[in-house]
Enzyme design. Sequence first.
Site, PDB file in Angstrom:
ATOM      1  N   GLU A   1       6.291   0.142   2.515  1.00 25.82           N
ATOM      2  CA  GLU A   1       6.608   0.266   1.090  1.00 25.82           C
ATOM      3  C   GLU A   1       8.108   0.456   0.879  1.00 25.82           C
ATOM      4  OE1 GLU A   1       4.912   2.905  -2.673  1.00 25.82           O
ATOM      5  OE2 GLU A   1       5.061   3.801  -0.668  1.00 25.82           O
TER       6      GLU A   1
ATOM      7  N   THR B   1       0.828  -1.203   0.000  1.00 27.17           N
ATOM      8  CA  THR B   1       0.000   0.000   0.000  1.00 27.17           C
ATOM      9  C   THR B   1       0.865   1.257   0.000  1.00 27.17           C
ATOM     10  OG1 THR B   1      -1.681  -1.165   1.273  1.00 27.17           O
ATOM     11  CG2 THR B   1      -1.817   1.233   1.235  1.00 27.17           C
ATOM     12  N   HIS B   2       0.475   2.210  -0.831  1.00 23.35           N
ATOM     13  CA  HIS B   2       1.174   3.499  -0.914  1.00 23.35           C
ATOM     14  C   HIS B   2       0.279   4.604  -0.354  1.00 23.35           C
ATOM     15  CE1 HIS B   2       3.542   6.789  -2.639  1.00 23.35           C
ATOM     16  NE2 HIS B   2       2.372   7.314  -2.989  1.00 23.35           N
ATOM     17  N   PRO B   3       0.818   5.504   0.464  1.00 18.69           N
ATOM     18  CA  PRO B   3       2.186   5.532   0.983  1.00 18.69           C
ATOM     19  C   PRO B   3       2.242   4.956   2.388  1.00 18.69           C
ATOM     20  CG  PRO B   3       1.172   7.667   1.321  1.00 18.69           C
ATOM     21  CD  PRO B   3       0.098   6.780   0.721  1.00 18.69           C
TER      22      PRO B   3
END
Length: 275
Positions: free
Chosen positions: A264, A258-260
Amino acid sequence: MGIHETPVRAVFKNRHQVTLLARGPRLLPYEDDDIAEAVTGLLTAHGVDIRTDSPVASVRSDGDQRVVTLTDGTDVTGDEVLVAVGRRPVTAELDLDAGGVRTTDASFVAVDEHLATDVPHTWAAGDVAGSRQFTHVSLVDYRILKANLTGGSRSTRGRLIPHTTVLTIEFARVGLTQTQARAAGYEVGVAKLPVTAIPRARTMRDTDGIWKAVVDTRTDRILGVALFGPESGETLAAVQIAMLADLPYTSLRDMIVTHPTMTEGLNLLFAALQR
């Protein structure tokens, strides 16, 4: 610090200055030099006066002040003193010999990998059994002991034990350091990533720190990581799971995260591996 001997340290605090006295030549003596330097650099940037090779001879009060005298005769004065002298097991007063329970040369209760002593139906767990002195390790010892008391056969063998040191930002590590991995004979690859390269760190405006990973280049297995930066204790769990599952480092390099998020950053860290 686990069961390692803790260097004597004294911290002096007033409205202007904190001084940290370390007995040894550097902070974090069991970590790689680059990680210890990063932690030292951050503390220094926050105004901590770090003095290494400064063993303490004595401490006394002088009115409202506390005076620490070093072995070289230097006095350091402050409002408050915090001293870390390490820990040792308190087993002598338990009269263990009366029950036939052995202790080790370091005075811990002697147990096998199932936490059983030499005496039938007698176990020990946590600090007294010589387990690494973290709350989370004692909790796992309890789970092992509970299972074995009811006929199970859980073991402490090969445990992968993480730890987190909470500073202004967190320092978290699991597995081997680069130095330990080389000493163990692995073909070592190293990946490093400045925390400022992680998008989530930039959005939080919290970009101090460095991440480091050690990989066995013959098998692509992760040997250890040291994460110095925000939310490192949380991120460490993802690496630990991969290590327990015996996954190659490429699984973390290539997984979709998953961003942000800080996790990551594992994509970026393992993409930077130098063989």
